[in-house]
Design a protein around this motif. Sequence first.
Motif, short mmCIF file in Angstrom:
data_model
loop_
_atom_site.label_atom_id
_atom_site.label_comp_id
_atom_site.label_asym_id
_atom_site.label_seq_id
_atom_site.Cartn_x
_atom_site.Cartn_y
_atom_site.Cartn_z
N GLY A 1 23.94 -4.97 -7.71
CA GLY A 1 24.23 -4.59 -6.33
C GLY A 1 25.70 -4.33 -6.04
N PHE A 2 26.54 -4.27 -7.07
CA PHE A 2 27.96 -3.99 -6.88
C PHE A 2 28.20 -2.48 -6.95
CE2 PHE A 2 27.99 -8.35 -8.40
CZ PHE A 2 28.96 -8.95 -7.61
N GLY A 3 29.25 -2.03 -6.27
CA GLY A 3 29.64 -0.63 -6.35
C GLY A 3 30.41 -0.36 -7.63
N VAL A 4 30.80 0.90 -7.81
CA VAL A 4 31.60 1.27 -8.97
C VAL A 4 32.94 0.54 -8.90
CG1 VAL A 4 32.74 3.16 -10.18
CG2 VAL A 4 30.48 3.52 -9.14
N ALA A 5 33.29 -0.14 -9.98
CA ALA A 5 34.49 -0.98 -9.99
C ALA A 5 35.70 -0.21 -10.49
CB ALA A 5 34.27 -2.20 -10.87
N PRO A 6 36.88 -0.48 -9.92
CA PRO A 6 38.11 0.03 -10.53
C PRO A 6 38.24 -0.52 -11.95
CG PRO A 6 38.53 -0.87 -8.33
CD PRO A 6 37.14 -1.27 -8.71
N VAL A 7 38.82 0.28 -12.82
CA VAL A 7 39.04 -0.14 -14.21
C VAL A 7 40.54 -0.32 -14.39
CG1 VAL A 7 38.76 0.46 -16.64
CG2 VAL A 7 36.99 1.09 -14.98
N VAL A 8 40.96 -1.56 -14.63
CA VAL A 8 42.37 -1.92 -14.63
C VAL A 8 42.80 -2.32 -16.04
CG1 VAL A 8 44.12 -3.46 -13.67
CG2 VAL A 8 42.22 -2.68 -12.24
N LEU A 9 43.82 -1.64 -16.53
CA LEU A 9 44.38 -1.96 -17.84
C LEU A 9 45.58 -2.88 -17.69
CD1 LEU A 9 44.66 -1.44 -20.93
CD2 LEU A 9 46.08 0.55 -20.34
N LEU A 10 45.60 -3.98 -18.45
CA LEU A 10 46.77 -4.85 -18.51
C LEU A 10 47.76 -4.20 -19.45
CD1 LEU A 10 46.34 -7.25 -16.66
CD2 LEU A 10 44.20 -6.79 -17.84
N SER A 11 48.92 -3.77 -18.92
CA SER A 11 49.83 -2.96 -19.71
C SER A 11 51.27 -3.12 -19.24
CB SER A 11 49.43 -1.48 -19.59
OG SER A 11 50.44 -0.63 -20.10
N PRO A 12 52.25 -3.11 -20.16
CA PRO A 12 53.65 -3.17 -19.76
C PRO A 12 54.07 -1.98 -18.89
CG PRO A 12 53.43 -3.63 -22.10
CD PRO A 12 52.11 -3.13 -21.63
N THR A 13 53.30 -0.89 -18.94
CA THR A 13 53.64 0.29 -18.14
C THR A 13 53.06 0.25 -16.74
OG1 THR A 13 51.73 1.55 -18.94
CG2 THR A 13 53.75 1.69 -20.24
N GLY A 14 52.31 -0.81 -16.44
CA GLY A 14 51.65 -0.89 -15.14
C GLY A 14 52.57 -1.35 -14.04
N ARG A 15 52.05 -1.27 -12.80
CA ARG A 15 52.79 -1.78 -11.65
C ARG A 15 52.81 -3.30 -11.70
NH1 ARG A 15 49.05 -3.66 -7.94
NH2 ARG A 15 46.92 -2.92 -8.28
N ARG A 16 53.84 -3.88 -11.14
CA ARG A 16 54.01 -5.33 -11.19
C ARG A 16 52.95 -6.02 -10.31
NH1 ARG A 16 58.62 -8.55 -12.03
NH2 ARG A 16 59.31 -6.82 -13.31
N TYR A 17 52.22 -6.94 -10.90
CA TYR A 17 51.23 -7.73 -10.15
C TYR A 17 51.95 -8.77 -9.32
CZ TYR A 17 46.83 -10.35 -9.48
OH TYR A 17 45.72 -10.97 -8.95
N ASP A 18 51.57 -8.88 -8.05
CA ASP A 18 52.22 -9.83 -7.15
C ASP A 18 51.19 -10.47 -6.23
OD1 ASP A 18 51.63 -7.81 -5.34
OD2 ASP A 18 53.71 -7.12 -5.16
N GLN A 19 51.67 -11.30 -5.31
CA GLN A 19 50.76 -12.02 -4.42
C GLN A 19 49.95 -11.07 -3.55
OE1 GLN A 19 50.33 -15.11 -4.84
NE2 GLN A 19 49.18 -15.84 -3.08
N GLN A 20 50.56 -9.97 -3.14
CA GLN A 20 49.83 -9.00 -2.34
C GLN A 20 48.72 -8.36 -3.16
OE1 GLN A 20 53.30 -9.31 -2.18
NE2 GLN A 20 52.94 -10.44 -0.29
N GLY A 21 49.00 -8.11 -4.44
CA GLY A 21 47.95 -7.59 -5.31
C GLY A 21 46.81 -8.57 -5.48
N ALA A 22 47.14 -9.85 -5.61
CA ALA A 22 46.11 -10.88 -5.72
C ALA A 22 45.27 -10.95 -4.45
CB ALA A 22 46.75 -12.24 -6.02
N GLN A 23 45.92 -10.87 -3.29
CA GLN A 23 45.20 -10.89 -2.03
C GLN A 23 44.27 -9.69 -1.89
OE1 GLN A 23 48.55 -11.19 0.64
NE2 GLN A 23 48.53 -13.42 0.63
#
Length: 255
Positions: free
Chosen positions: A82-104
């Motif tokens: 019953g879930f929708g299509v999920a974003p596919v997220v790569l853990l990568s040094p070239t990615g945007r910095r993960y922060d508290q706002q991203g966690a929220q």
Amino acid sequence: MRFDVVTLFPDMFGTVRDLGVTGRAHAQGLWSLRAWNPRDYTHDVHRTVDDRPYGGGPGMVMMAAPLEAAVAAAQSDRAAQGFGVAPVVLLSPTGRRYDQQGAQSLAGGEGVILICGRYEGIDQRFIDRCVTDEISLGDFVLSGGEIAALAVIDAAVRLVPGVLNDGDSALQDSFNDTLSGLLDSPHYTRPEVYDGESVPPELLSGHHANIARWRREQSLSLTAQRRPDLLERARANGWLTRADEKFLAALAAAG
């Protein structure tokens, strides 16, 4: 909320699934986790998931086909639940910095599919075809994406309503909007005197306004010392009060 993780080491994710506050929340059904091993989507006896890089160079590169098949399986299973299509997220040094706002942001959604790379890298064709976002924990390189994925999951899950015993606890975290995005103030507990060091008298006063102001000033002072960039962001967003600015001016004059 559900996290799906594409990883060669599924057992590593038992730490967030089974232990601590995230483990308790998983047992309560507040979030769910499923790991997908790319080796299960190979077609040779050796279950090969990597090969030498074109153009030469050190290391091995993860192949596109097993990764894409694992993502497809995860999306299909999510749809069946019953879930929708999920974003596919790569853990990568070239990615945007993960922060508290991203966690929220993650905590407020249905979850994502996290891709944990290994070896020298991942075939770019998989990234171009399947990945919708890339996340980095910082300017350093890990042996694989699993440790970064664990951090991403933990930071998001603890913000899901009902996960923490005290619902207001997360509001006092460093970087939270309730703290104007600043660092949290120091904390103290019993005994009142430890090896000759006393708890600050403001925290013993019982005067709630004075306690709140002490904590705010400690937060401002600590942030000014260690993360002045956060102060500038708070100032630019209009999050600092006149009392805050007065304290910071006095702090600068004294320092």
